[in-house]
Design a protein around this motif. Structure first.
Motif, PDB file in Angstrom:
ATOM      1  N   GLY A 391       0.814  -1.212   0.000  1.00 18.87           N
ATOM      2  CA  GLY A 391       0.000   0.000   0.000  1.00 18.87           C
ATOM      3  C   GLY A 391       0.847   1.262   0.000  1.00 18.87           C
ATOM      4  O   GLY A 391       0.342   2.353  -0.265  1.00 18.87           O
ATOM      5  N   VAL A 392       2.150   1.127   0.274  1.00 17.84           N
ATOM      6  CA  VAL A 392       3.035   2.292   0.289  1.00 17.84           C
ATOM      7  C   VAL A 392       3.379   2.775  -1.121  1.00 17.84           C
ATOM      8  O   VAL A 392       3.941   3.865  -1.288  1.00 17.84           O
ATOM      9  CB  VAL A 392       4.332   1.956   1.074  1.00 17.84           C
ATOM     10  CG1 VAL A 392       5.310   1.145   0.202  1.00 17.84           C
ATOM     11  CG2 VAL A 392       5.013   3.210   1.609  1.00 17.84           C
ATOM     12  N   ALA A 393       3.025   2.008  -2.148  1.00 18.29           N
ATOM     13  CA  ALA A 393       3.416   2.334  -3.521  1.00 18.29           C
ATOM     14  C   ALA A 393       3.018   3.747  -3.954  1.00 18.29           C
ATOM     15  O   ALA A 393       3.874   4.516  -4.418  1.00 18.29           O
ATOM     16  CB  ALA A 393       2.854   1.288  -4.487  1.00 18.29           C
ATOM     17  N   PRO A 394       1.733   4.147  -3.852  1.00 19.06           N
ATOM     18  CA  PRO A 394       1.401   5.510  -4.298  1.00 19.06           C
ATOM     19  C   PRO A 394       2.066   6.596  -3.465  1.00 19.06           C
ATOM     20  O   PRO A 394       2.300   7.708  -3.955  1.00 19.06           O
ATOM     21  CB  PRO A 394      -0.128   5.562  -4.152  1.00 19.06           C
ATOM     22  CG  PRO A 394      -0.460   4.518  -3.139  1.00 19.06           C
ATOM     23  CD  PRO A 394       0.547   3.436  -3.345  1.00 19.06           C
ATOM     24  N   PHE A 395       2.405   6.266  -2.219  1.00 14.30           N
ATOM     25  CA  PHE A 395       3.044   7.251  -1.352  1.00 14.30           C
ATOM     26  C   PHE A 395       4.516   7.432  -1.723  1.00 14.30           C
ATOM     27  O   PHE A 395       5.087   8.520  -1.557  1.00 14.30           O
ATOM     28  CB  PHE A 395       2.895   6.850   0.109  1.00 14.30           C
ATOM     29  CG  PHE A 395       1.453   6.691   0.520  1.00 14.30           C
ATOM     30  CD1 PHE A 395       0.461   7.474  -0.068  1.00 14.30           C
ATOM     31  CD2 PHE A 395       1.084   5.740   1.443  1.00 14.30           C
ATOM     32  CE1 PHE A 395      -0.870   7.331   0.290  1.00 14.30           C
ATOM     33  CE2 PHE A 395      -0.254   5.587   1.805  1.00 14.30           C
ATOM     34  CZ  PHE A 395      -1.226   6.385   1.234  1.00 14.30           C
ATOM     35  N   ARG A 396       5.129   6.374  -2.223  1.00  9.34           N
ATOM     36  CA  ARG A 396       6.503   6.514  -2.727  1.00  9.34           C
ATOM     37  C   ARG A 396       6.516   7.492  -3.905  1.00  9.34           C
ATOM     38  O   ARG A 396       7.396   8.346  -4.006  1.00  9.34           O
ATOM     39  CB  ARG A 396       7.043   5.152  -3.156  1.00  9.34           C
ATOM     40  CG  ARG A 396       8.490   5.168  -3.654  1.00  9.34           C
ATOM     41  CD  ARG A 396       8.972   3.758  -3.901  1.00  9.34           C
ATOM     42  NE  ARG A 396      10.366   3.713  -4.319  1.00  9.34           N
ATOM     43  CZ  ARG A 396      10.767   3.619  -5.578  1.00  9.34           C
ATOM     44  NH1 ARG A 396       9.866   3.580  -6.559  1.00  9.34           N
ATOM     45  NH2 ARG A 396      12.056   3.554  -5.872  1.00  9.34           N
TER      46      ARG A 396
END
Length: 527
Positions: A391-396
């Motif tokens: 779930g961290v992908a878009p935040f990266r």
């Protein structure tokens, strides 16, 4: 659809606008999501408000039901047709087509001579599209890298993959998604062709049975059997009830036909669920179990029998400002056990994980769509991002974009199992922390006896969270794939509002609701 929806919800429509309309609403949804069948409920309520006459109560199909949406759809359809035929009887001489009658295929298949010119064809041609890449015209992006991020000893294989989109015309922002068109593995394609006694290298053209029917947009004409099975037919999906119904029409074996008819009947749904849905048995595996029927399938019915391979969506995990002409994704390879001896594998993730750019030119058909997460344009606005696992992908992507623009005030809560095994992008986060661009809070749930999750870190740092919300107008973002995580995070944020902001429980709940309405609290979760 957008125009219809806008028209229907115009405030100046008179209450009796639809008083002559008979209607029925069937919604398809998943009760594990907070807004279960929200659109169906809203549509029914609005049409009723405008004077429409409901033929039946609104029906809400649920993927979480043991029998799937069919548990609601079946009785609803029977009642609907009974009601329609009562209101609008068929003209004399016409009768309802019996379910035992096999309808003609949507397309007829005509083999072409071997010496006919063949198209170069496939979805993977490295051509530059004239228009922006789309589902009908994807861009064949070279795979630049395919890196495993999790330790070899970790149970889950998570990849950071990078694609080259130079010359594609693709542009995107943080929060957008990339759509990938997957394909079946060569071994499955070979097995399928053997079962149906098909020559994979033979070419054919399709012609619609009914005039005016459009041909499948993603299939070249002429097309090879190999291309059809590799790129179009989803032989790895779990077949639906309609598959067994149509398959029974081709059976030359009485025993197999009886079983297929049982699976397609209303009475046989529990047994079908146990045979097919619970163990996640694939279409190809079902065909192996009914060999006499499978080898009798007319090729022209393949497109009616098996759905096409649908594209898969991945949150983009990189920014164009940090990585021009590149798209990166963070992908967990889907692999799990059921009671079947062979592990279940995700079609797209398994295919992508198998691609090795060091072995030559490897390309993936893709295009970009707008995502659900919108990040603030004001450089002074802080962001609180909560992203366990992938779930961290878009935040990266958002952090890379904001750092490239010189923006600070980036606060990330990241959770995983173990620091040594699945702490994705650890070095990257630590470098940004050292430079003052990122405030990072981690929760490694299995690194101590008592499990610790991101909601615990939110509570531990509630003073900072409240300061960002109240003083810096912070936007809150939540993304992840844990079923209980959205509710747990919402509860933690409400506790922050009560403990640090002095709000009552009802005031805290309304505060969060107001944040959501103003787009200051956005979530993208899946089960």
């Amino acid at each position: 659809m957008k125009l219809f929806w806008r028209f229907l919800f115009r405030k100046n429509l008179p209450p009796g606008s639809l008083c002559r309309l008979d209607y029925a609403v069937l919604g398809l949804g998943d009760s594990s999501y907070p807004k279960f069948n929200f659109v169906a409920k809203k549509l029914h309520k609005r049409v009723l408000q405008l004077g429409g006459n409901p033929l039946l109560p609104v029906a809400l199909g649920d993927d979480q039901h043991d029998l799937g949406p069919d548990a609601v759809v079946d009785p609803w359809l029977v009642a609907l047709w009974d009601k329609i035929l009562m209101l609008y009887p068929l003209p004399p001489g016409l009768e309802i087509i019996s379910p035992d009658v096999r309808l003609p295929p949507k397309y007829t298949l005509h083999y072409v001579a071997e010496d006919s010119p063949q198209p170069n064809g496939a979805l993977l041609q490295p051509t530059k599209p004239r228009a922006a890449p789309s589902e009908l015209c994807p861009f064949a992006a070279p795979v630049v890298s395919n890196q495993r991020l999790t330790a070899q000893s970790h149970f889950q294989d998570v990849r950071l993959m990078e694609f080259d989109v130079t010359g594609s015309g693709i542009t995107f922002s943080a929060g957008d998604v990339v759509m990938v068109q997957p394909q079946n593995c060569p071994e499955d394609v070979q097995q399928f062709c053997q079962l149906l006694h098909l020559d994979p290298d033979r070419h054919f053209v399709l012609k619609p049975t009914e005039p005016g029917t459009a041909l499948p947009a993603l299939l070249p004409q002429p097309c090879s059997i190999r291309h059809l099975v590799t790129h179009y037919l989803d032989i790895s999906c779990v077949p639906r009830r309609s598959f067994f119904q149509l398959l029974s029409c081709f059976s030359t074996s009485e025993l197999e036909r009886e079983k297929l008819q049982e699976f397609s009947s209303a009475q046989g749904q529990e047994e079908l669920y146990s045979y097919c849905n619970r163990p996640r048995r694939t279409t190809l595996e079902v065909m192996w179990d009914f060999p006499h029927t499978t080898c009798a399938i007319p090729p022209e019915y393949l497109l009616d029998l098996i759905p096409r391979i649908r594209p898969r969506a991945f949150s983009i995990a990189s920014s164009m400002l940090a990585h021009p002409d590149r798209i990166q994704i963070l992908m967990a390879v889907v692999r799990y056990k059921t009671r079947l001896s062979k592990p279940r594998r995700g079609l797209c993730s398994t295919w992508l994980a198998s691609l090795d750019p060091e072995q030559g030119d490897v390309r993936v058909p893709l295009w970009v769509k707008k995502g659900g997460l919108k990040f603030p344009s004001d450089p002074d606005t802080a962001v609180i991002m909560i992203g366990p696992g992938t779930g961290v992908a878009p935040f990266r992507a958002a952090i890379q974009e904001r750092v490239a623009q010189g923006r600070r005030g980036n606060c990330l809560f990241f959770g995983c199992r173990q620091k040594s095994k699945d702490f994705y992008c650890q070095a990257e986060w630590e470098e940004l922390v050292a430079k003052g661009f990122l405030t990072l809070f981690t929760a490694f749930s299995r690194d101590q006896e008592e499990k610790v999750y991101v909601q615990h870190r939110i509570l531990e740092n509630r003073r900072l969270v409240w300061e960002l919300l109240s003083s810096r107008n912070a936007h809150v973002y939540l993304a992840g794939n844990a079923k209980q995580m959205p509710a747990a995070v919402a509860e933690a944020l409400q506790s922050v509002l009560q403990l640090e902001g002095g709000l009552s429980p009802s005031e805290a709940e309304e505060y969060l609701a107001a944040l959501e309405r103003s787009q200051r609290f956005q979530s993208e979760t899946w089960s």
